[in-house]
Design a protein around this motif. Structure first.
Motif, PDB file in Angstrom:
ATOM      1  N   ARG A 123      52.143   9.010 -38.245  1.00 52.00           N
ATOM      2  CA  ARG A 123      50.808   8.622 -37.764  1.00 52.00           C
ATOM      3  C   ARG A 123      50.114   7.731 -38.780  1.00 52.00           C
ATOM      4  O   ARG A 123      49.505   6.700 -38.429  1.00 52.00           O
ATOM      5  CB  ARG A 123      49.963   9.874 -37.497  1.00 52.00           C
ATOM      6  CG  ARG A 123      48.626   9.557 -36.807  1.00 52.00           C
ATOM      7  CD  ARG A 123      47.752  10.777 -36.667  1.00 52.00           C
ATOM      8  NE  ARG A 123      47.419  11.433 -37.917  1.00 52.00           N
ATOM      9  CZ  ARG A 123      46.501  11.004 -38.781  1.00 52.00           C
ATOM     10  NH1 ARG A 123      45.827   9.910 -38.562  1.00 52.00           N
ATOM     11  NH2 ARG A 123      46.269  11.660 -39.888  1.00 52.00           N
ATOM     12  N   ARG A 124      50.236   8.077 -40.069  1.00 51.47           N
ATOM     13  CA  ARG A 124      49.626   7.237 -41.101  1.00 51.47           C
ATOM     14  C   ARG A 124      50.270   5.855 -41.122  1.00 51.47           C
ATOM     15  O   ARG A 124      49.571   4.832 -41.269  1.00 51.47           O
ATOM     16  CB  ARG A 124      49.757   7.906 -42.475  1.00 51.47           C
ATOM     17  CG  ARG A 124      48.753   9.003 -42.696  1.00 51.47           C
ATOM     18  CD  ARG A 124      48.703   9.421 -44.160  1.00 51.47           C
ATOM     19  NE  ARG A 124      49.995   9.849 -44.690  1.00 51.47           N
ATOM     20  CZ  ARG A 124      50.398  11.094 -44.808  1.00 51.47           C
ATOM     21  NH1 ARG A 124      49.597  12.059 -44.424  1.00 51.47           N
ATOM     22  NH2 ARG A 124      51.579  11.383 -45.299  1.00 51.47           N
ATOM     23  N   GLU A 125      51.613   5.814 -41.002  1.00 49.09           N
ATOM     24  CA  GLU A 125      52.303   4.516 -40.984  1.00 49.09           C
ATOM     25  C   GLU A 125      51.877   3.702 -39.761  1.00 49.09           C
ATOM     26  O   GLU A 125      51.632   2.493 -39.868  1.00 49.09           O
ATOM     27  CB  GLU A 125      53.829   4.715 -40.977  1.00 49.09           C
ATOM     28  CG  GLU A 125      54.393   5.166 -42.309  1.00 49.09           C
ATOM     29  CD  GLU A 125      55.893   5.380 -42.261  1.00 49.09           C
ATOM     30  OE1 GLU A 125      56.541   4.962 -41.274  1.00 49.09           O
ATOM     31  OE2 GLU A 125      56.423   5.976 -43.213  1.00 49.09           O
ATOM     32  N   ILE A 126      51.795   4.375 -38.610  1.00 50.02           N
ATOM     33  CA  ILE A 126      51.373   3.672 -37.392  1.00 50.02           C
ATOM     34  C   ILE A 126      49.939   3.172 -37.558  1.00 50.02           C
ATOM     35  O   ILE A 126      49.614   2.022 -37.189  1.00 50.02           O
ATOM     36  CB  ILE A 126      51.507   4.591 -36.161  1.00 50.02           C
ATOM     37  CG1 ILE A 126      52.977   4.809 -35.844  1.00 50.02           C
ATOM     38  CG2 ILE A 126      50.783   4.026 -34.955  1.00 50.02           C
ATOM     39  CD1 ILE A 126      53.240   5.859 -34.783  1.00 50.02           C
ATOM     40  N   ASP A 127      49.068   4.036 -38.123  1.00 49.92           N
ATOM     41  CA  ASP A 127      47.678   3.611 -38.336  1.00 49.92           C
ATOM     42  C   ASP A 127      47.612   2.426 -39.299  1.00 49.92           C
ATOM     43  O   ASP A 127      46.868   1.468 -39.057  1.00 49.92           O
ATOM     44  CB  ASP A 127      46.831   4.778 -38.895  1.00 49.92           C
ATOM     45  CG  ASP A 127      46.489   5.802 -37.826  1.00 49.92           C
ATOM     46  OD1 ASP A 127      46.634   5.487 -36.628  1.00 49.92           O
ATOM     47  OD2 ASP A 127      46.082   6.940 -38.200  1.00 49.92           O
ATOM     48  N   SER A 128      48.411   2.471 -40.396  1.00 46.98           N
ATOM     49  CA  SER A 128      48.376   1.356 -41.349  1.00 46.98           C
ATOM     50  C   SER A 128      48.942   0.093 -40.711  1.00 46.98           C
ATOM     51  O   SER A 128      48.408  -1.012 -40.906  1.00 46.98           O
ATOM     52  CB  SER A 128      49.119   1.707 -42.634  1.00 46.98           C
ATOM     53  OG  SER A 128      50.509   1.731 -42.422  1.00 46.98           O
ATOM     54  N   GLN A 129      50.027   0.265 -39.899  1.00 48.28           N
ATOM     55  CA  GLN A 129      50.599  -0.905 -39.231  1.00 48.28           C
ATOM     56  C   GLN A 129      49.613  -1.438 -38.185  1.00 48.28           C
ATOM     57  O   GLN A 129      49.488  -2.659 -38.006  1.00 48.28           O
ATOM     58  CB  GLN A 129      51.939  -0.552 -38.564  1.00 48.28           C
ATOM     59  CG  GLN A 129      53.071  -0.342 -39.555  1.00 48.28           C
ATOM     60  CD  GLN A 129      54.358   0.106 -38.882  1.00 48.28           C
ATOM     61  OE1 GLN A 129      54.405   0.246 -37.657  1.00 48.28           O
ATOM     62  NE2 GLN A 129      55.389   0.329 -39.693  1.00 48.28           N
ATOM     63  N   ARG A 130      48.898  -0.544 -37.513  1.00 43.55           N
ATOM     64  CA  ARG A 130      47.912  -1.001 -36.538  1.00 43.55           C
ATOM     65  C   ARG A 130      46.774  -1.736 -37.228  1.00 43.55           C
ATOM     66  O   ARG A 130      46.312  -2.794 -36.761  1.00 43.55           O
ATOM     67  CB  ARG A 130      47.365   0.196 -35.765  1.00 43.55           C
ATOM     68  CG  ARG A 130      46.417  -0.214 -34.648  1.00 43.55           C
ATOM     69  CD  ARG A 130      46.002   0.921 -33.769  1.00 43.55           C
ATOM     70  NE  ARG A 130      45.916   2.175 -34.505  1.00 43.55           N
ATOM     71  CZ  ARG A 130      45.073   3.154 -34.245  1.00 43.55           C
ATOM     72  NH1 ARG A 130      44.246   3.056 -33.247  1.00 43.55           N
ATOM     73  NH2 ARG A 130      45.053   4.240 -34.958  1.00 43.55           N
ATOM     74  N   GLU A 131      46.324  -1.164 -38.361  1.00 46.46           N
ATOM     75  CA  GLU A 131      45.274  -1.828 -39.117  1.00 46.46           C
ATOM     76  C   GLU A 131      45.749  -3.193 -39.607  1.00 46.46           C
ATOM     77  O   GLU A 131      45.014  -4.188 -39.536  1.00 46.46           O
ATOM     78  CB  GLU A 131      44.825  -0.957 -40.311  1.00 46.46           C
ATOM     79  CG  GLU A 131      44.066   0.277 -39.933  1.00 46.46           C
ATOM     80  CD  GLU A 131      42.766  -0.037 -39.216  1.00 46.46           C
ATOM     81  OE1 GLU A 131      42.082  -1.017 -39.567  1.00 46.46           O
ATOM     82  OE2 GLU A 131      42.436   0.710 -38.274  1.00 46.46           O
ATOM     83  N   THR A 132      46.998  -3.242 -40.074  1.00 52.08           N
ATOM     84  CA  THR A 132      47.550  -4.516 -40.529  1.00 52.08           C
ATOM     85  C   THR A 132      47.639  -5.489 -39.362  1.00 52.08           C
ATOM     86  O   THR A 132      47.279  -6.673 -39.476  1.00 52.08           O
ATOM     87  CB  THR A 132      48.948  -4.291 -41.146  1.00 52.08           C
ATOM     88  OG1 THR A 132      48.862  -3.327 -42.186  1.00 52.08           O
ATOM     89  CG2 THR A 132      49.513  -5.566 -41.700  1.00 52.08           C
ATOM     90  N   ALA A 133      48.124  -4.948 -38.227  1.00 46.54           N
ATOM     91  CA  ALA A 133      48.244  -5.811 -37.040  1.00 46.54           C
ATOM     92  C   ALA A 133      46.870  -6.276 -36.574  1.00 46.54           C
ATOM     93  O   ALA A 133      46.687  -7.444 -36.201  1.00 46.54           O
ATOM     94  CB  ALA A 133      48.973  -5.062 -35.926  1.00 46.54           C
ATOM     95  N   LEU A 134      45.911  -5.360 -36.566  1.00 43.57           N
ATOM     96  CA  LEU A 134      44.552  -5.748 -36.153  1.00 43.57           C
ATOM     97  C   LEU A 134      43.971  -6.778 -37.130  1.00 43.57           C
ATOM     98  O   LEU A 134      43.313  -7.743 -36.721  1.00 43.57           O
ATOM     99  CB  LEU A 134      43.635  -4.510 -36.086  1.00 43.57           C
ATOM    100  CG  LEU A 134      43.807  -3.621 -34.852  1.00 43.57           C
ATOM    101  CD1 LEU A 134      42.926  -2.367 -34.981  1.00 43.57           C
ATOM    102  CD2 LEU A 134      43.444  -4.363 -33.588  1.00 43.57           C
TER     103      LEU A 134
END
Length: 156
Positions: A123-134
């Protein structure tokens, strides 16, 4: 043959049924002598054999009773040992079941903790990747917006 006839003709002597002559003591001596001879030759050995047999039977019965009592004591001891062994086996089985249950719960808790940790890390990796993607999308949107503005300004 003639002597028999003479004796038969002579008849019965005077004195009747109970004539006390030398025959009675002679018969008494014969009976006593026969009793001693029979006692010495037959009755004592037979009596000894009977007494020995009775003694053997008595000692055999006593030994059999002792052996029976010993066998009953051994049987009782073995039954007690068997009960104790069964109780110990039940205790060991119960302890093994408890230990197995404890190990199962520990393994389950560790597995759940690992699963939760993996899920949290994912979840943290997905959140960081989402933040990076955003962040990337925002920067791309800003660049695209600037490019559109620049082209619109250049075209006017």
């Amino acid at each position: 043959m003639t002597s028999w006839l003479l004796l038969a003709a002579a008849g019965e002597p005077a004195g009747g049924l109970f004539d006390l002559d030398a025959t009675l003591p002679l018969m008494a001596v014969q009976v006593v002598l026969l009793t001693f001879i029979l006692n010495a030759l037959f009755f004592r050995p037979v009596g000894r054999v009977v007494e020995e047999r009775e003694g053997y039977i008595t000692t055999s019965r006593a030994e059999a009773k002792q052996k029976l009592a010993q066998a009953q004591r051994l049987e009782a001891d073995l039954k007690q040992q068997l009960r104790d062994a069964r109780q110990q086996a039940q205790k060991l089985i119960l302890a093994a079941e408890e230990e197995t249950d404890l190990l199962y719960r520990q393994a389950l808790a560790e597995a759940l903790a690992d699963a939760n940790a993996s899920r949290e890390q994912a979840r943290r990796e997905i959140d960081s990747q989402r933040e990076t993607a955003l962040g990337q999308i925002r920067s791309d949107a800003d660049q695209l917006g600037m490019l559109i503005v620049n082209r619109l300004l250049a075209a006017s």
